[in-house]
Design a protein around this motif. Sequence first.
Motif, PDB file in Angstrom:
ATOM      1  N   GLU A   1       0.833  -1.192   0.000  1.00 21.92           N
ATOM      2  CA  GLU A   1       0.000   0.000   0.000  1.00 21.92           C
ATOM      3  C   GLU A   1       0.872   1.249   0.000  1.00 21.92           C
ATOM      4  OE1 GLU A   1      -2.965   0.068   3.034  1.00 21.92           O
ATOM      5  OE2 GLU A   1      -3.194  -2.107   3.032  1.00 21.92           O
ATOM      6  N   ILE A   2       0.370   2.293  -0.652  1.00 27.14           N
ATOM      7  CA  ILE A   2       1.088   3.567  -0.676  1.00 27.14           C
ATOM      8  C   ILE A   2       1.323   4.067   0.743  1.00 27.14           C
ATOM      9  CG2 ILE A   2       0.942   5.990  -1.365  1.00 27.14           C
ATOM     10  CD1 ILE A   2       1.518   4.161  -3.697  1.00 27.14           C
ATOM     11  N   ARG A   3       0.328   3.898   1.591  1.00 30.68           N
ATOM     12  CA  ARG A   3       0.428   4.353   2.976  1.00 30.68           C
ATOM     13  C   ARG A   3       1.610   3.680   3.686  1.00 30.68           C
ATOM     14  NH1 ARG A   3      -1.454   1.611   7.158  1.00 30.68           N
ATOM     15  NH2 ARG A   3      -2.757   0.364   5.780  1.00 30.68           N
TER      16      ARG A   3
ATOM     17  N   ASP B   1       6.541   9.312  -6.413  1.00 29.87           N
ATOM     18  CA  ASP B   1       6.638  10.403  -7.379  1.00 29.87           C
ATOM     19  C   ASP B   1       5.648  10.191  -8.510  1.00 29.87           C
ATOM     20  OD1 ASP B   1       7.543  12.724  -8.514  1.00 29.87           O
ATOM     21  OD2 ASP B   1       9.272  11.802  -9.505  1.00 29.87           O
ATOM     22  N   LEU B   2       5.546   8.947  -8.990  1.00 33.18           N
ATOM     23  CA  LEU B   2       4.608   8.638 -10.062  1.00 33.18           C
ATOM     24  C   LEU B   2       3.165   8.801  -9.590  1.00 33.18           C
ATOM     25  CD1 LEU B   2       4.388   7.697 -12.972  1.00 33.18           C
ATOM     26  CD2 LEU B   2       4.441   5.333 -12.169  1.00 33.18           C
ATOM     27  N   GLU B   3       2.896   8.420  -8.329  1.00 30.32           N
ATOM     28  CA  GLU B   3       1.542   8.601  -7.784  1.00 30.32           C
ATOM     29  C   GLU B   3       1.177  10.082  -7.755  1.00 30.32           C
ATOM     30  OE1 GLU B   3      -0.959   8.388  -3.629  1.00 30.32           O
ATOM     31  OE2 GLU B   3       1.146   8.915  -3.785  1.00 30.32           O
ATOM     32  N   GLU B   4       2.138  10.918  -7.319  1.00 33.41           N
ATOM     33  CA  GLU B   4       1.884  12.354  -7.246  1.00 33.41           C
ATOM     34  C   GLU B   4       1.588  12.931  -8.631  1.00 33.41           C
ATOM     35  OE1 GLU B   4       4.309  16.454  -6.104  1.00 33.41           O
ATOM     36  OE2 GLU B   4       5.048  14.516  -5.412  1.00 33.41           O
ATOM     37  N   LYS B   5       2.372  12.519  -9.634  1.00 30.93           N
ATOM     38  CA  LYS B   5       2.156  13.011 -10.991  1.00 30.93           C
ATOM     39  C   LYS B   5       0.796  12.562 -11.515  1.00 30.93           C
ATOM     40  CE  LYS B   5       5.362  12.875 -14.045  1.00 30.93           C
ATOM     41  NZ  LYS B   5       5.337  14.307 -14.392  1.00 30.93           N
ATOM     42  N   THR B   6       0.400  11.318 -11.196  1.00 29.66           N
ATOM     43  CA  THR B   6      -0.880  10.798 -11.666  1.00 29.66           C
ATOM     44  C   THR B   6      -2.036  11.587 -11.074  1.00 29.66           C
ATOM     45  OG1 THR B   6       0.068   8.580 -11.877  1.00 29.66           O
ATOM     46  CG2 THR B   6      -2.334   8.747 -11.823  1.00 29.66           C
ATOM     47  N   VAL B   7      -1.954  11.876  -9.775  1.00 25.21           N
ATOM     48  CA  VAL B   7      -3.004  12.667  -9.120  1.00 25.21           C
ATOM     49  C   VAL B   7      -3.095  14.052  -9.754  1.00 25.21           C
ATOM     50  CG1 VAL B   7      -3.687  13.767  -6.953  1.00 25.21           C
ATOM     51  CG2 VAL B   7      -2.881  11.403  -6.950  1.00 25.21           C
ATOM     52  N   GLU B   8      -1.932  14.668 -10.019  1.00 25.15           N
ATOM     53  CA  GLU B   8      -1.929  15.990 -10.650  1.00 25.15           C
ATOM     54  C   GLU B   8      -2.601  15.944 -12.018  1.00 25.15           C
ATOM     55  OE1 GLU B   8       2.103  17.211 -10.850  1.00 25.15           O
ATOM     56  OE2 GLU B   8       2.234  17.779  -8.733  1.00 25.15           O
TER      57      GLU B   8
ATOM     58  N   GLU C   1      -9.837  24.939 -17.614  1.00 20.34           N
ATOM     59  CA  GLU C   1     -10.131  26.287 -17.145  1.00 20.34           C
ATOM     60  C   GLU C   1      -9.046  26.837 -16.223  1.00 20.34           C
ATOM     61  OE1 GLU C   1     -12.248  23.766 -17.068  1.00 20.34           O
ATOM     62  OE2 GLU C   1     -13.577  24.356 -18.698  1.00 20.34           O
ATOM     63  N   LEU C   2      -8.477  25.995 -15.386  1.00 22.31           N
ATOM     64  CA  LEU C   2      -7.462  26.432 -14.448  1.00 22.31           C
ATOM     65  C   LEU C   2      -6.363  25.371 -14.426  1.00 22.31           C
ATOM     66  CD1 LEU C   2      -6.511  28.467 -12.330  1.00 22.31           C
ATOM     67  CD2 LEU C   2      -7.743  27.148 -10.606  1.00 22.31           C
ATOM     68  N   ILE C   3      -5.286  25.642 -15.133  1.00 18.75           N
ATOM     69  CA  ILE C   3      -4.233  24.648 -15.282  1.00 18.75           C
ATOM     70  C   ILE C   3      -3.242  24.785 -14.144  1.00 18.75           C
ATOM     71  CG2 ILE C   3      -2.355  23.834 -16.756  1.00 18.75           C
ATOM     72  CD1 ILE C   3      -3.975  24.780 -19.142  1.00 18.75           C
ATOM     73  N   GLU C   4      -3.103  23.712 -13.370  1.00 18.67           N
ATOM     74  CA  GLU C   4      -2.175  23.666 -12.258  1.00 18.67           C
ATOM     75  C   GLU C   4      -1.316  22.415 -12.404  1.00 18.67           C
ATOM     76  OE1 GLU C   4      -4.762  23.730  -8.881  1.00 18.67           O
ATOM     77  OE2 GLU C   4      -4.829  25.910  -8.812  1.00 18.67           O
ATOM     78  N   GLY C   5      -0.537  22.122 -11.369  1.00 13.54           N
ATOM     79  CA  GLY C   5       0.282  20.926 -11.390  1.00 13.54           C
ATOM     80  C   GLY C   5       1.722  21.243 -11.693  1.00 13.54           C
ATOM     81  N   SER C   6       2.411  20.332 -12.385  1.00 12.05           N
ATOM     82  CA  SER C   6       3.826  20.515 -12.669  1.00 12.05           C
ATOM     83  C   SER C   6       4.192  19.866 -13.993  1.00 12.05           C
ATOM     84  CB  SER C   6       4.680  19.924 -11.542  1.00 12.05           C
ATOM     85  OG  SER C   6       4.525  18.511 -11.500  1.00 12.05           O
ATOM     86  N   VAL C   7       5.290  20.333 -14.559  1.00 16.81           N
ATOM     87  CA  VAL C   7       5.903  19.725 -15.740  1.00 16.81           C
ATOM     88  C   VAL C   7       7.361  19.448 -15.381  1.00 16.81           C
ATOM     89  CG1 VAL C   7       6.542  20.012 -18.154  1.00 16.81           C
ATOM     90  CG2 VAL C   7       4.386  20.987 -17.322  1.00 16.81           C
TER      91      VAL C   7
ATOM     92  N   GLY D   1       7.762   7.414 -17.133  1.00 18.53           N
ATOM     93  CA  GLY D   1       6.724   8.399 -16.849  1.00 18.53           C
ATOM     94  C   GLY D   1       7.089   9.370 -15.751  1.00 18.53           C
ATOM     95  N   LEU D   2       8.363   9.437 -15.365  1.00 20.74           N
ATOM     96  CA  LEU D   2       8.790  10.320 -14.282  1.00 20.74           C
ATOM     97  C   LEU D   2       9.306  11.661 -14.790  1.00 20.74           C
ATOM     98  CD1 LEU D   2      10.629   7.663 -12.100  1.00 20.74           C
ATOM     99  CD2 LEU D   2       8.350   8.627 -11.722  1.00 20.74           C
TER     100      LEU D   2
END
Length: 297
Positions: free
Chosen positions: A2-4, A73-80, A87-93, A139-140
């Motif tokens: 589990e991620i947790r 890191d991959l989980e964080e990118k997937t959630v983003e 309408e409102l672009i957030e997250g990271s590249v 995918g990182l």
Amino acid sequence: MEIRVLKYFLTVAREQNITRAAEVLHITQPTLSRQLAALEEDLGTKLFTRTGRIIRLTEEGILLKRRALEILDLEEKTVEELRNHEELIEGSVTIGCGEFGAVESLSKICETYREKYPKVQIRLYTATADVVQDLMKQGLVDIGLLMEPVDTSEFEYIRLPEADSWVVTMRPDDPMAQKDVITKNDLLDKQLILPSRLNIQSELANWFGKDFEKLNVAFVTNLATNAAVMAKNGLAYPVTIEGAMKFWREDLLINRKLYPELISYSVLAWRRNIPCSTATRKFIEEINAFKALTKPY
């Protein structure tokens, strides 16, 4: 896994103490100990060694730590990617790049992009093309600035206009600093630092010709910065692209171009036919807009 539980594991690895880790995680020490024991049982291997109150990772634990960081890191990118919308672009590249002159073009693209999408964070990761390509395939990394020669069969890309000249780096009091250019004969009796990328070594082998096998290669390195420190201390001469080296203080190090001239170009690449976040898609649009404005060379 589990991620947790992976987060629990990484916290213990960082704190090296069950009690402190439990406090950081806001759980009880017995609960954390049970979770770690269950993780070791599930994996069938020992992850920690305990010396008094100090907890250290086994070799298997070190491997899991590396993989766990990649998974999170991959989980964080997937959630983003799932949270982004037009309408409102957030997250990271995330952009992987070397220390090239072509970073000048990248900075111009980033400037235009940030004006349009100020809520997007651009993450720069400095590494060689081989490492960046591997991270792109995992995918990182979203975008790669890669120095040629490089295999682009799996990528869409544009070639950037800046050409990086190959140079030899030395202290300003070095006798070769009096020369305008450096020939291969100047280097045959010197201790050298060469790039570790085999593709790049092949380019240099073509330039040196049959004399390549005669070189005294004291060091190989993946990036030029540490090579420059070796040069500053008089240990050897880096043969490298000028790239970020031109920003070094000239009272510490200077560069002299190779003659005949040797130059390299870079490509800005992204994976072909792979779904990506809105933030990354918009960055690719900026790359293509930059290409349309850039004169071919």
